[in-house]
Each structure stands twice: as structure tokens, then as C-alpha cells.
Scaffold this active site. Structure first.
Site, mmCIF file in Angstrom:
data_model
loop_
_atom_site.group_PDB
_atom_site.id
_atom_site.type_symbol
_atom_site.label_atom_id
_atom_site.label_comp_id
_atom_site.label_asym_id
_atom_site.label_seq_id
_atom_site.Cartn_x
_atom_site.Cartn_y
_atom_site.Cartn_z
ATOM 1 N N CYS A 59 44.617 31.350 37.926
ATOM 2 C CA CYS A 59 44.475 32.794 38.092
ATOM 3 C C CYS A 59 44.264 33.540 36.774
ATOM 4 O O CYS A 59 43.171 33.521 36.227
ATOM 5 C CB CYS A 59 45.675 33.343 38.858
ATOM 6 S SG CYS A 59 45.349 34.957 39.626
ATOM 7 N N ARG A 119 41.873 43.357 47.354
ATOM 8 C CA ARG A 119 42.663 42.190 46.977
ATOM 9 C C ARG A 119 42.332 41.032 47.915
ATOM 10 O O ARG A 119 42.347 41.189 49.136
ATOM 11 C CB ARG A 119 44.155 42.503 47.022
ATOM 12 C CG ARG A 119 44.990 41.464 46.292
ATOM 13 C CD ARG A 119 46.256 42.047 45.697
ATOM 14 N NE ARG A 119 46.786 41.137 44.688
ATOM 15 C CZ ARG A 119 46.493 41.181 43.410
ATOM 16 N NH1 ARG A 119 45.664 42.092 42.966
ATOM 17 N NH2 ARG A 119 47.006 40.321 42.557
ATOM 18 N N HIS A 164 47.318 29.375 44.199
ATOM 19 C CA HIS A 164 48.761 29.328 43.937
ATOM 20 C C HIS A 164 49.390 28.440 44.997
ATOM 21 O O HIS A 164 48.733 27.674 45.668
ATOM 22 C CB HIS A 164 49.352 30.740 43.995
ATOM 23 C CG HIS A 164 48.654 31.716 43.105
ATOM 24 N ND1 HIS A 164 48.676 31.607 41.737
ATOM 25 C CD2 HIS A 164 47.900 32.807 43.384
ATOM 26 C CE1 HIS A 164 47.986 32.607 41.203
ATOM 27 N NE2 HIS A 164 47.502 33.346 42.182
#
Length: 241
Positions: free
Chosen positions: A96, A130, A193
Site C-alpha cells: 500500500c 475509496r 492487506h
């Protein structure tokens, strides 16, 4: 017989770039290497620390824009070292925020430009939307990769940098393509993640094998029971986005 083969794992910026369970990647990789018969040492590197003299694998995590700003000056200080190591074949995994800063630049949604260190030929811009949820993707080398994405940065890859995988469920690098992550030399960048490595042992094995072959000239894998991992992967893939 005592195994004399040892791997040094360096964790970049765990103080400021570790908000998505990225310590789980480090712990999982260390345990996986031990299962393959290596002893391991984990070294944390934070801004201002002396860079480790011995490093076999580098891991780096995600962080907020503020965390990226905090570590940016130091990252550029060690950037030439990281670039040399990447070109020399040192395996790395960056998640990320550090994935973005391993590229050429990250332009935040507020218009601030954070120059990257250019290991990936990639550019990231902050988006209004997002991209968040479970993600599944396919890699020719690693098979099915499962994880969780949570980012607003939109990353575009340039010439010489290949995507990590093709997205089958989720968004990935941006809203225009179906690719996710980046590959160059033995460096992997990704938005996944989860933590990533506990659910994707094939990537852990790649990092360990590459490091072992570079350091010792060969790698003989152990037979590891991944039945629980496969059950976890199946549950992760069955969950809605």
C-alpha cells in the site's frame, strides 16, 4: 544437527507504516522460513536508524498520508541503497503506502506531490473514491491470491514494470484496468492487506527461495501442511466484497 543457514529480515518503518496488520506479514514470513529450516532475525528500521548491514529480505507496510510524509525524507536517504539492492536481486514486499512510494511519485488528493524512489515505474494519484473490500486475483506465478484492499490511491504502471496479478473480484491498482500490484526484479508491490502472507504462502515461499538462492546458491523446500491455510483462503474467497 544445527542448521547454520540464517535469513535477515528487515522491516521498513514499522512505527509509521504499519496500520493494516503488516506485522503479520513479518511474523508469518519468519515462521515460514523457520518451517523451511532457516533461523531468522527480524530487524526494524525506522527514520534515523542505521540501515542494517545484513539484509536478505525487505518488508514494508501501509500507512496514512501523514505516515508517508513522515518517512519520505528518510526513504529518499536510503533510496539509492534500496535501488541497488533491488537491482542486485534482493527480494522485497511492500504494501500500500510503501508500494506507492516505491514508484515515481504519489500525488495526494490534496494536491501534494510526494516523490518516490523509482524502483517501480509507476505513478499514483489520490482518488475521491475509496476502493475497499475483499479482493481475489490470479497470478501466473503464485496462482490465486486473496486479500483485502483499502486505498484511495490510483496507481498506473509504466514500461518495464509488470502487474502482480489480474483481478477477478475487486478493483486493484485503479478503476480503468483489471491489474493489481507491481513486479520488477524480485520486488513485489501490492495493495493487499489482510495480512497478505498468512493467506498466501506461495508468495512467502518465493521471498524465502529467492533470498536463499541469492545467499546460499540453492533452496530445498520442506514439506509443509497448508491445510488450515487452504481453509482460511476458501473462507476469505467466499465472503462478499
Amino acid at each position: 544437527m544445527t542448521n547454520t543457514k540464517h535469513l535477515h529480515i528487515t522491516q521498513l518503518y514499522p512505527r509509521d507504516m504499519n496500520i493494516y496488520g503488516d506485522w503479520g506479514n513479518t511474523l508469518s514470513l519468519s515462521r515460514r522460513a523457520q518451517a523451511h529450516g532457516f533461523t531468522t532475525e527480524i530487524v526494524d528500521y525506522n527514520p534515523g536508524d542505521p540501515f542494517p548491514t545484513e539484509t536478505d529480505i525487505i518488508l514494508g507496510g501501509g500507512g496514512q498520508d501523514s505516515g508517508q510524509t513522515i518517512i519520505q525524507e528518510d526513504l529518499h536517504h536510503i533510496g539509492p541503497t534500496l535501488n541497488t539492492m533491488a537491482q542486485d536481486g534482493t527480494p522485497m514486499l511492500v504494501i500500500c503506502g510503501l508500494y506507492q512510494l516505491f514508484g515515481n511519485e504519489f500525488v495526494t488528493i490534496g494536491g501534494e506531490t510526494l516523490p518516490g524512489i523509482g524502483i517501480f515505474n509507476a505513478r499514483t494519484v489520490g482518488g475521491a473514491e475509496r476502493l475497499i473490500g475483499n479482493i481475489v486475483e490470479e497470478s501466473p506465478e503464485f496462482g490465486t491470491i486473496v486479500g483485502y484492499e483499502n486505498h484511495s490511491g490510483l496507481t498506473t504502471l509504466g514500461e518495464g514494470t509488470q502487474p502482480l496479478a489480474t483481478v477477478t473480484s475487486g478493483e486493484g491498482n485503479n478503476l480503468e484496468e483489471n491489474h493489481e500490484g507491481a513486479r520488477v526484479h524480485n520486488v513485489i508491490g501490492t495493495y493487499l492487506h489482510g495480512s497478505l502472507l498468512p493467506k498466501n504462502p506461495a508468495i512467502s515461499d518465493y521471498l524465502i527461495r529467492t533470498a536463499a538462492e541469492k545467499k546460499y546458491g540453492s533452496f530445498t523446500p520442506a514439506s509443509i501442511d497448508d491445510s488450515l491455510v487452504e481453509k482460511a483462503r476458501a473462507v476469505a474467497m467466499s465472503r462478499p466484497r
